[in-house]
Write an enzyme that holds these catalytic residues in place. Structure first.
Site, PDB file in Angstrom:
ATOM      1  N   HIS A 135      35.429  34.347  24.598  1.00  0.00           N
ATOM      2  CA  HIS A 135      36.744  35.216  24.926  1.00  0.00           C
ATOM      3  C   HIS A 135      37.880  34.367  24.186  1.00  0.00           C
ATOM      4  CE1 HIS A 135      35.797  38.669  27.200  1.00  0.00           C
ATOM      5  NE2 HIS A 135      35.404  38.109  28.246  1.00  0.00           N
ATOM      6  N   TRP A 167      35.998  38.066  33.774  1.00  0.00           N
ATOM      7  CA  TRP A 167      34.820  38.763  33.027  1.00  0.00           C
ATOM      8  C   TRP A 167      35.614  39.389  31.786  1.00  0.00           C
ATOM      9  CZ3 TRP A 167      33.615  44.252  33.167  1.00  0.00           C
ATOM     10  CH2 TRP A 167      32.293  44.253  32.347  1.00  0.00           C
ATOM     11  N   HIS A 168      36.504  40.093  32.203  1.00  0.00           N
ATOM     12  CA  HIS A 168      37.318  40.788  30.807  1.00  0.00           C
ATOM     13  C   HIS A 168      37.945  39.881  29.782  1.00  0.00           C
ATOM     14  CE1 HIS A 168      37.090  44.360  33.631  1.00  0.00           C
ATOM     15  NE2 HIS A 168      37.101  45.230  32.399  1.00  0.00           N
ATOM     16  N   GLY A 169      38.338  38.683  30.419  1.00  0.00           N
ATOM     17  CA  GLY A 169      38.978  37.847  29.190  1.00  0.00           C
ATOM     18  C   GLY A 169      40.233  37.065  29.976  1.00  0.00           C
ATOM     19  N   SER A 190      36.513  39.807  38.033  1.00  0.00           N
ATOM     20  CA  SER A 190      36.524  40.876  37.025  1.00  0.00           C
ATOM     21  C   SER A 190      37.493  40.453  35.999  1.00  0.00           C
ATOM     22  CB  SER A 190      36.842  42.155  37.823  1.00  0.00           C
ATOM     23  OG  SER A 190      36.958  43.215  37.114  1.00  0.00           O
TER      24      SER A 190
END
Length: 465
Positions: A102, A357-359, A354
């Site tokens: 990321h 996890w997305h960035g 969460s």
């Protein structure tokens, strides 16, 4: 060929890399269809792994498969060498590698500008690897110490390398999900469990369900293409936006969030279609007479459930369903101490996981912290609603409406951060509506310490029964 790709991309208004991804993504449907006719278990695993790797190569290039190999090999090595601690080792190493990607690729900026890379697929793959390894770790625990989900998904035996690779890359399902369990994948390929031939008739046909989901995908894409030019994200930095009044700015935020969601509805509908047509999407039979097949194993979103949610608590059950289920089973439930009830800590830790996890964009972090506040505030309204006596139906209905309005307000306010990503743009958008979507949940949480309605006598009597 290159000229054709450029002309096709220009015709639909996307970049060539995005067009290449979309073509490979849609190709997961015929790839899933042909999986039905692969004759042997070994052949199915080889086909799953090979087709997934090929689609990744065609979509993202050689580097994508090299990136995918890192968490896959780390996960398998931990199962071989450190079984008592393999779940924790893989969780930390898998998320560590994902965070590194990321940071290196800064994918959010590329996505905003119409680009794409393999990081999105790596996100899905990371969850699949972690769940497989944790379930193998759970195979060492006593059954009485396990929750129901752990009992269902735990692995006693180490999967073979080809089974593991087939699960991770199955027919390109790592592109956009859904996340599913290793045990379900093995049962599907081996025709066990609900996929076993019972002699009650032919296997259920997936074609009707596939066509329904494809029609849904077509509608979602058409609506997104119609709305997106009318509600661009660039408007938030436009001086014209600042000249609008409060209600117009708030309504524009609502429409921006509403528009963006249809893109995700389209993507998840295509991924659902590919899993359904392969047969993996089958989830059992209904209790009706005659029984009908259910095809919701790959369902990632309930569109009406999201857009008409009566409470923010319902959103994780209807939005990005499979990832929400993963977060509940592998983060939320595992943070609850035995004999104690979950609280805000478990909710915040799950939402923070969460977000990571997305960035690591500030907009993601702010959105998921906002989500925790949103859900906590909605729970307050729900507790008040449940405490209203039956003879005050009007007041109860008023609280139901308030929870619906609250959810619509805070959801579409919060998701601006998810879309614009940068700290400056997120705070500018929030401040343009006086941080209303942050203040309201906090006020509700503070009021919950003051207004503590007793449960009605009817509920107590019912509980005693």
């Amino acid at each position: 060929m290159s000229l054709n790709m450029h002309s096709m991309a220009a015709a639909i208004g996307v970049s060539v890399p995005v067009l290449r991804f979309l073509l490979c993504f849609v190709a997961t449907i015929p790839v899933g269809f042909f999986h039905r006719f692969v004759p042997s278990r070994l052949g199915k695993h080889v086909y799953s792994a090979g087709s997934g790797a090929l689609l990744s190569y065609l979509s993202f290039g050689v580097s994508s498969n090299l990136h995918f190999l890192v968490p896959m090999l780390m996960g398998y090595a931990s199962m071989l060498l450190f079984r008592p601690f393999c779940g924790l080792v893989t969780f930390v190493s898998g998320f560590g590698y994902l965070i590194g990607c990321h940071v290196y690729y800064m994918s959010g900026d590329a996505w905003k500008e119409g680009g794409i890379d393999a990081t999105g697929a790596l996100m899905v793959l990371t969850l699949k690897v972690i769940s497989c390894v944790i379930n193998y770790n759970d195979g060492l625990l006593k059954e009485e110490d396990l929750q129901e989900s752990q009992k269902e998904n735990r692995l006693i035996k180490l999967p073979s390398v080809i089974e593991y690779f087939g699960y991770c890359l199955c027919c390109g399902s790592h592109f956009a999900g859904p996340v599913y369990e290793m045990k379900d994948y093995l049962d599907w390929t081996e025709k066990k469990g609900i996929w076993a031939h019972t002699g009650k008739g032919p296997s259920p046909s997936p074609y009707g369900a596939t066509v329904r989901v494809l029609l849904q995908a077509a509608f979602c894409m058409a609506l997104y293409l119609y709305l997106s030019p009318k509600f661009p994200l660039s408007r938030f930095s436009d001086p014209l936006y600042q000249e609008w009044g409060f209600w117009k700015r708030l309504s524009y935020q609502y429409m921006s969030g509403f528009t963006a969601r249809w893109k995700y509805y389209f993507i998840w509908s295509i991924s659902e279609a590919s899993i359904i047509i392969s047969g993996l999407g089958f989830s059992g039979w209904t209790d009706t007479s005659p029984p009908k097949p259910r095809w919701d194993r790959a369902k990632n979103v309930d569109i009406l459930g999201v857009e008409l949610a009566k409470s923010a608590v319902e959103l994780p059950l209807v939005w990005n369903i499979q990832v929400s289920t993963w977060l509940r089973h592998y983060v939320y439930e595992r943070l609850i101490q035995k004999g104690k009830k979950p609280g805000f800590f478990q909710l915040l830790a799950t939402q923070t996981t969460s977000a990571v996890w997305h960035g690591l964009y500030p907009g993601y972090i702010i959105f998921f912290v906002q989500s925790a506040l949103m859900i906590a505030g909605s729970r307050v309204l729900y507790r008040w609603q449940q405490a209203i006596p039956q003879n005050m139906a009007l007041v109860k209905k008023l609280l139901v409406f308030m929870n619906l309005a609250y959810t619509l307000l805070v959801l579409n306010y919060s998701c601006i951060g998810f879309m614009v990503l940068s700290l400056h743009e997120t705070l500018a958008a929030y401040s343009s509506v006086h941080f209303v979507g942050t203040i309201v949940p906090i006020v509700l949480l503070l009021l919950s310490y003051i207004i503590k309605p007793a449960r009605p006598a009817r509920s107590k009597a019912h509980k005693e029964q």
